[in-house]
Design an enzyme around this catalytic site. Structure first.
Site, mmCIF file in Angstrom:
data_model
loop_
_atom_site.group_PDB
_atom_site.id
_atom_site.type_symbol
_atom_site.label_atom_id
_atom_site.label_comp_id
_atom_site.label_asym_id
_atom_site.label_seq_id
_atom_site.Cartn_x
_atom_site.Cartn_y
_atom_site.Cartn_z
ATOM 1 N N GLN A 288 0.831 -1.198 0.000
ATOM 2 C CA GLN A 288 0.000 0.000 0.000
ATOM 3 C C GLN A 288 0.868 1.252 0.000
ATOM 4 O OE1 GLN A 288 -3.324 -0.553 2.528
ATOM 5 N NE2 GLN A 288 -3.934 1.583 2.549
ATOM 6 N N GLN B 190 1.373 -11.027 10.302
ATOM 7 C CA GLN B 190 1.881 -9.803 9.681
ATOM 8 C C GLN B 190 0.950 -8.616 9.891
ATOM 9 O OE1 GLN B 190 0.090 -8.563 6.146
ATOM 10 N NE2 GLN B 190 1.446 -9.907 5.006
ATOM 11 N N ARG C 271 -9.198 -7.764 4.257
ATOM 12 C CA ARG C 271 -8.063 -7.258 5.043
ATOM 13 C C ARG C 271 -8.088 -5.732 5.112
ATOM 14 N NH1 ARG C 271 -2.588 -5.733 3.850
ATOM 15 N NH2 ARG C 271 -1.038 -6.529 5.331
ATOM 16 N N SER D 139 4.206 -6.235 2.943
ATOM 17 C CA SER D 139 2.902 -6.136 3.588
ATOM 18 C C SER D 139 1.817 -6.730 2.689
ATOM 19 C CB SER D 139 2.617 -4.672 3.937
ATOM 20 O OG SER D 139 1.452 -4.552 4.708
ATOM 21 N N HIS E 191 0.389 -2.632 11.156
ATOM 22 C CA HIS E 191 1.528 -3.415 11.655
ATOM 23 C C HIS E 191 1.922 -3.058 13.082
ATOM 24 C CE1 HIS E 191 2.058 -5.310 7.791
ATOM 25 N NE2 HIS E 191 2.062 -4.135 7.212
#
Length: 314
Positions: A10, A250, A116, A91, A200
């Site tokens: 992203q 993650q 997600r 990611s 994260h």
């Protein structure tokens, strides 16, 4: 030439991404057709024409980047027979890497990253979290600063992107305290990032729970190609349950990108080939491993350059 294929995360999205490749290569058209049908929206229209504000919404950004990277990767594979030794993604890009390694089908990957994005966006109230890039400090110093700045809140390293380039994530006020401490400790630059949630870090635990539920019923196969894992910075274990577990972890743990690139170099990688919008990962690779060759491919011209490069190496 031993090649590692890298997929961006992203932040690399831009209106118009993938359109040239779509117009030139039928395999790319197939990817966007699957994406539009799977998600029940015109993801291709959003990628090609925006608007940018809608493309930047996390729930849209993640499947849009995956589809664009996958479409470009298939176009590259159609034109070139490359000795791909391993793959990795930053990611969100880890899902694209897993698709590339045939562990997750395209439609499954699209559904998972759509969820997600929604789960990560909804994990914290708007405005309560933040992320910041800190330039010029070692990982150990960043860790100490986060521990001091946290107080009764959360702020932790989120991305170890390259030596001296780290992103931190957590409660907005804790991130601001960490920025002040980083500057006091000699950081060259600290920048709050324009993100919609603190990715994260432990504040993403609700999203991790949602993804664990989704992944438990998703079809995941063994890897056909080694994938370098964000969480460990080494080979992802090759079993469906291990893959699921890595994807859950993650969400709340930092991306060890420096370790991942270093590990790939130690495995004998001679070329990093970034496929998808932008060149963020090849730029980071230049800082981590300046002696390894690098190429980024995001459009038709880049594919031609890639073909010419490999022809010159034969």
């Amino acid at each position: 030439m031993k090649t590692a294929v890298l997929f961006p995360g992203q932040g690399s999205q831009i209106v118009g991404m993938g359109q040239e490749v779509y117009q030139r290569y039928p395999v790319a058209q197939d990817v966007y057709a699957i994406a539009d049908k799977t998600l029940g929206l015109s993801l291709s229209e959003l990628c090609f024409n925006g608007p940018q504000e809608t493309l930047n919404l996390t729930a849209n950004t993640q499947p849009a980047l995956l589809a664009t990277s996958a479409a470009t990767a298939l176009a590259v594979k159609e034109m070139l027979d490359i000795d791909v030794v391993c793959t990795a993604g930053h990611s969100l890009g880890e899902y694209t890497a897993l698709w590339f390694a045939e562990a997750i089908s395209l439609d499954t990957a699209l559904k998972l990253v759509r969820l997600r994005g929604e789960a990560m966006q909804n994990a914290t109230p708007t405005g309560t979290g933040a992320m910041a890039a800190v330039i010029g400090l070692t990982d150990d110093v960043i860790q100490e600063i986060c521990e001091k700045a946290a107080q009764d809140e959360i702020v932790t390293p989120a991305n170890f992107n390259a030596p001296g380039q780290t992103v931190i994530s957590g409660h907005k006020t804790a991130v601001e305290r960490a920025i002040t401490l980083a500057k006091d400790n000699g950081a060259r630059k600290c920048v709050l990032l324009p993100v919609s949630a603190p990715f994260h870090c432990p504040l993403m635990e609700p999203a991790a729970t949602d993804m664990q539920t989704a992944l438990s019923s998703a079809e995941v196969k063994s890897l056909s190609l080694p994938v370098i894992c964000n969480v460990s910075g080494t080979h992802m274990q090759n079993s469906p349950d291990a893959i699921r577990n890595a994807l859950v972890q993650q969400i709340t743990k930092p991306v060890k990108w420096t370790d991942s690139v270093t590990f790939m170099v130690d495995q004998g990688i001679e070329l990093f080939l970034e496929i998808g919008p932008g060149s963020v990962l090849t730029n980071l690779a230049k800082r981590i491993a300046p002696n390894v060759k690098r190429l980024s491919v995001s459009n038709v011209s880049d594919i031609k350059k890639c073909i010419d490069f490999y022809a010159s190496e034969i």
